[in-house]
Design an enzyme around this catalytic site. Structure first.
Site, PDB file in Angstrom:
ATOM      1  N   HIS A  31     -18.340 -28.447  32.783  1.00  0.00           N
ATOM      2  CA  HIS A  31     -18.990 -29.189  31.705  1.00  0.00           C
ATOM      3  C   HIS A  31     -20.318 -28.562  31.279  1.00  0.00           C
ATOM      4  CE1 HIS A  31     -20.996 -33.157  30.287  1.00  0.00           C
ATOM      5  NE2 HIS A  31     -20.409 -32.545  29.293  1.00  0.00           N
ATOM      6  N   GLU A  58     -12.509 -35.222  22.347  1.00  0.00           N
ATOM      7  CA  GLU A  58     -12.557 -36.042  23.580  1.00  0.00           C
ATOM      8  C   GLU A  58     -11.502 -37.164  23.568  1.00  0.00           C
ATOM      9  OE1 GLU A  58     -14.260 -35.333  26.212  1.00  0.00           O
ATOM     10  OE2 GLU A  58     -14.818 -37.155  27.264  1.00  0.00           O
ATOM     11  N   GLU A 116     -21.911 -28.696  34.963  1.00  0.00           N
ATOM     12  CA  GLU A 116     -21.357 -29.551  36.020  1.00  0.00           C
ATOM     13  C   GLU A 116     -19.957 -29.021  36.355  1.00  0.00           C
ATOM     14  OE1 GLU A 116     -23.274 -33.976  35.212  1.00  0.00           O
ATOM     15  OE2 GLU A 116     -21.597 -33.354  33.966  1.00  0.00           O
ATOM     16  N   VAL A 133     -11.298 -29.228  23.383  1.00  0.00           N
ATOM     17  CA  VAL A 133     -10.805 -29.940  22.197  1.00  0.00           C
ATOM     18  C   VAL A 133     -11.427 -31.333  22.181  1.00  0.00           C
ATOM     19  CG1 VAL A 133      -8.640 -28.610  22.250  1.00  0.00           C
ATOM     20  CG2 VAL A 133      -8.681 -30.900  23.254  1.00  0.00           C
ATOM     21  N   MET A 140     -18.799 -27.244  20.622  1.00  0.00           N
ATOM     22  CA  MET A 140     -19.000 -26.653  21.948  1.00  0.00           C
ATOM     23  C   MET A 140     -18.257 -25.340  22.126  1.00  0.00           C
ATOM     24  SD  MET A 140     -21.133 -28.572  23.384  1.00  0.00           S
ATOM     25  CE  MET A 140     -21.160 -28.004  25.086  1.00  0.00           C
ATOM     26  N   LYS A 174      -5.885 -33.990  25.114  1.00  0.00           N
ATOM     27  CA  LYS A 174      -6.214 -33.046  26.196  1.00  0.00           C
ATOM     28  C   LYS A 174      -5.006 -32.841  27.114  1.00  0.00           C
ATOM     29  CE  LYS A 174     -11.260 -33.714  26.299  1.00  0.00           C
ATOM     30  NZ  LYS A 174     -11.816 -32.418  25.935  1.00  0.00           N
ATOM     31  N   ASP A 213      -7.872 -22.189  18.299  1.00  0.00           N
ATOM     32  CA  ASP A 213      -7.974 -23.498  17.647  1.00  0.00           C
ATOM     33  C   ASP A 213      -6.724 -23.669  16.789  1.00  0.00           C
ATOM     34  OD1 ASP A 213     -10.779 -25.388  17.063  1.00  0.00           O
ATOM     35  OD2 ASP A 213      -8.987 -25.790  15.895  1.00  0.00           O
ATOM     36  N   SER A 240     -16.554 -34.655  28.558  1.00  0.00           N
ATOM     37  CA  SER A 240     -17.843 -35.285  28.856  1.00  0.00           C
ATOM     38  C   SER A 240     -17.695 -36.401  29.869  1.00  0.00           C
ATOM     39  CB  SER A 240     -18.430 -35.882  27.576  1.00  0.00           C
ATOM     40  OG  SER A 240     -18.614 -34.880  26.612  1.00  0.00           O
ATOM     41  N   ASN A 257     -24.005 -37.452  31.803  1.00  0.00           N
ATOM     42  CA  ASN A 257     -23.610 -38.355  30.717  1.00  0.00           C
ATOM     43  C   ASN A 257     -23.658 -39.813  31.127  1.00  0.00           C
ATOM     44  OD1 ASN A 257     -23.382 -36.829  28.453  1.00  0.00           O
ATOM     45  ND2 ASN A 257     -21.324 -36.139  28.927  1.00  0.00           N
TER      46      ASN A 257
HETATM   47  N1  LIG Z   1     -20.587 -32.196  21.270  1.00  0.00           N
HETATM   48  C1  LIG Z   1     -21.275 -32.155  22.388  1.00  0.00           C
HETATM   49  O1  LIG Z   1     -22.492 -32.203  22.400  1.00  0.00           O
HETATM   50  C2  LIG Z   1     -20.569 -32.008  23.706  1.00  0.00           C
HETATM   51  C3  LIG Z   1     -21.319 -31.685  24.847  1.00  0.00           C
HETATM   52  C4  LIG Z   1     -20.666 -31.482  26.059  1.00  0.00           C
HETATM   53  C5  LIG Z   1     -19.285 -31.642  26.127  1.00  0.00           C
HETATM   54  N2  LIG Z   1     -18.595 -31.984  25.009  1.00  0.00           N
HETATM   55  C6  LIG Z   1     -17.125 -32.113  25.121  1.00  0.00           C
HETATM   56  O2  LIG Z   1     -16.538 -30.919  24.608  1.00  0.00           O
HETATM   57  C7  LIG Z   1     -15.273 -31.223  24.007  1.00  0.00           C
HETATM   58  C8  LIG Z   1     -15.298 -30.732  22.557  1.00  0.00           C
HETATM   59  O3  LIG Z   1     -16.320 -31.403  21.863  1.00  0.00           O
HETATM   60  P1  LIG Z   1     -16.867 -30.847  20.464  1.00  0.00           P
HETATM   61  O4  LIG Z   1     -18.082 -31.631  20.152  1.00  0.00           O
HETATM   62  O5  LIG Z   1     -16.925 -29.360  20.492  1.00  0.00           O
HETATM   63  O6  LIG Z   1     -15.668 -31.323  19.499  1.00  0.00           O
HETATM   64  P2  LIG Z   1     -15.395 -30.869  17.979  1.00  0.00           P
HETATM   65  O7  LIG Z   1     -14.773 -32.062  17.345  1.00  0.00           O
HETATM   66  O8  LIG Z   1     -16.608 -30.275  17.377  1.00  0.00           O
HETATM   67  O9  LIG Z   1     -14.309 -29.690  18.143  1.00  0.00           O
HETATM   68  C9  LIG Z   1     -13.028 -29.909  18.654  1.00  0.00           C
HETATM   69  C10 LIG Z   1     -12.153 -28.747  18.183  1.00  0.00           C
HETATM   70  O10 LIG Z   1     -10.882 -28.849  18.839  1.00  0.00           O
HETATM   71  C11 LIG Z   1      -9.905 -28.381  17.938  1.00  0.00           C
HETATM   72  N3  LIG Z   1      -8.575 -28.833  18.371  1.00  0.00           N
HETATM   73  C12 LIG Z   1      -7.999 -30.060  18.239  1.00  0.00           C
HETATM   74  N4  LIG Z   1      -6.761 -30.040  18.773  1.00  0.00           N
HETATM   75  C13 LIG Z   1      -6.552 -28.789  19.263  1.00  0.00           C
HETATM   76  C14 LIG Z   1      -5.466 -28.161  19.930  1.00  0.00           C
HETATM   77  N5  LIG Z   1      -4.350 -28.818  20.222  1.00  0.00           N
HETATM   78  N6  LIG Z   1      -5.596 -26.863  20.289  1.00  0.00           N
HETATM   79  C15 LIG Z   1      -6.736 -26.175  20.005  1.00  0.00           C
HETATM   80  N7  LIG Z   1      -7.796 -26.722  19.360  1.00  0.00           N
HETATM   81  C16 LIG Z   1      -7.703 -28.008  19.000  1.00  0.00           C
HETATM   82  C17 LIG Z   1     -10.341 -28.967  16.603  1.00  0.00           C
HETATM   83  O11 LIG Z   1      -9.726 -28.287  15.511  1.00  0.00           O
HETATM   84  C18 LIG Z   1     -11.851 -28.760  16.673  1.00  0.00           C
HETATM   85  O12 LIG Z   1     -12.228 -27.503  16.106  1.00  0.00           O
HETATM   86  C19 LIG Z   1     -15.086 -32.737  24.152  1.00  0.00           C
HETATM   87  O13 LIG Z   1     -14.342 -33.000  25.282  1.00  0.00           O
HETATM   88  C20 LIG Z   1     -16.511 -33.247  24.309  1.00  0.00           C
HETATM   89  O14 LIG Z   1     -16.585 -34.458  25.010  1.00  0.00           O
HETATM   90  C21 LIG Z   1     -19.190 -32.144  23.786  1.00  0.00           C
END
Ligand SMILES: NC(=O)c1ccc[n+]([C@@H]2O[C@H](COP(=O)([O-])OP(=O)(O)OC[C@H]3O[C@@H](n4cnc5c(N)ncnc54)[C@H](O)[C@@H]3O)[C@@H](O)[C@H]2O)c1
Length: 281
Positions: free
Chosen positions: A140, A92, A152, A90, A14, A97, A33, A119, A190
């Site tokens: 969101h 979920e 959202e 980051v 995301m 978080k 990151d 999410s 969701n």
């Molecule tokens: N994947 C989806 O379709 C989707 C859709 C909407 C919302 N979300 C939400 O978005 C958020 C991220 O999801 P994602 O799918 O991109 O996850 P992901 O696992 O693809 O990416 C998470 C990233 O966070 C980084 N990270 C971890 N700890 C960190 C820190 N302390 N500081 C900075 N970076 C850090 C990781 O290295 C990784 O690159 C979650 O809360 C998820 O619920 C995801």
């Protein structure tokens, strides 16, 4: 408040897309990151998206270069001193978080807003670890953020009206459609999506019908542009599992993730990003 400079924390599925959306609207954005490889991947992804726009004749190469240059990638907090909005994206996990929110609260200017792309997790709980709960909200995006129009905007118990109004305005600025949502686990989309995902997984397990057949049935019937298993792989099965767990805790067994989802995640089959999930890529 006008957002002159934003930050995205977490450059995974995301975060990279969100940074692209913000830069496309002409707003400078810092992407942070902890993993340099994640930043490299994000940088390549963003470059591909801009190149795609140029190839389709939607942007001149000059414009694309200028917008791309609005994105800075970083592994430290140094660059965050002058941002007025940080969007946390980051993994979920509530504990992670909260740690990120505490850090952001420490390094961001006092008036900056901290938003989460979570999410399903509680915005009020995230806000509670900061000294600015009135300036914390959910923001969101949906996957893929560069295509999906909806955002959202979620208020926690103490989110101020001004914060909501700034975020709604910012959403429009980046050419999205905001919808204001009161806090509840899973918010609107969701909660509904994951209820159907849980039923699809139960159905597949009970009948043994293949993922592909179910996906085809759903798309051919025009119920959705992609089937649930293709979608699950694209979202990330670890993310889907965490969301299902949060919703099960909040609403009970109707959201309980099937054993097959837990097994796939245990085996590291996280979907498209791991090249293996319900399908192999
Ligand atoms: N994947 C989806 O379709 C989707 C859709 C909407 C919302 N979300 C939400 O978005 C958020 C991220 O999801 P994602 O799918 O991109 O996850 P992901 O696992 O693809 O990416 C998470 C990233 O966070 C980084 N990270 C971890 N700890 C960190 C820190 N302390 N500081 C900075 N970076 C850090 C990781 O290295 C990784 O690159 C979650 O809360 C998820 O619920 C995801």
């Amino acid at each position: 408040m006008y957002i002159k400079r934003a930050a995205v924390i977490g450059s995974g599925t995301m975060g990279a897309d969100i940074a692209y959306v913000i830069a496309s609207a002409g707003i400078p954005v810092i992407v942070k990151d902890v993993q340099p490889e994640a930043l490299n991947k994000a940088s390549e992804h963003v470059a591909d998206l801009f190149q795609g726009r140029v190839a389709r004749g939607r942007m001149t190469p000059d414009d694309a270069r200028q917008r791309q240059q609005l994105i800075r990638f970083a592994t430290t907090d140094d660059a965050l001193e002058d941002v007025s909005l940080a969007i946390e994206a980051v993994s979920e996990k509530m504990a992670l978080k909260k740690q990120v929110f505490q850090e952001l609260d420490r390094v961001l200017p006092p008036l900056a807003i901290i938003a989460s792309n979570t999410s399903a997790l509680s915005i009020t709980e995230l806000a509670s670890v900061t000294g600015r709960p009135d300036r914390v909200a959910g923001f969101h995006f949906f996957f893929p953020a560069h295509m999906m129009k909806l955002i959202e905007v979620i208020s926690g118990r103490e989110t101020s009206r001004e914060t909501v109004s700034t975020l709604r305005q910012f959403a429009e600025e980046i050419r999205k459609i905001p919808v204001s949502v009161k806090e509840c686990p899973g918010f609107v989309v969701n909660r509904i999506l994951m209820a159907s995902m849980a039923e699809v997984l139960r159905f597949q397990y009970e009948t043994g019908i293949s993922y592909q057949e179910i996906d085809q049935a759903i798309t051919k019937a025009g119920l959705a542009p992609m089937g649930p298993f293709v979608l699950g792989d694209a979202l990330g099965l670890d993310v889907a599992l965490e969301v299902a767990r949060t919703l099960t805790e909040a609403y009970g067994n109707r959201f309980k993730p099937g054993r097959q989802l837990e097994e796939l995640v245990e085996q590291g089959h996280l979907g498209l990003k791991a090249k293996k999930g319900f399908y192999s890529y």
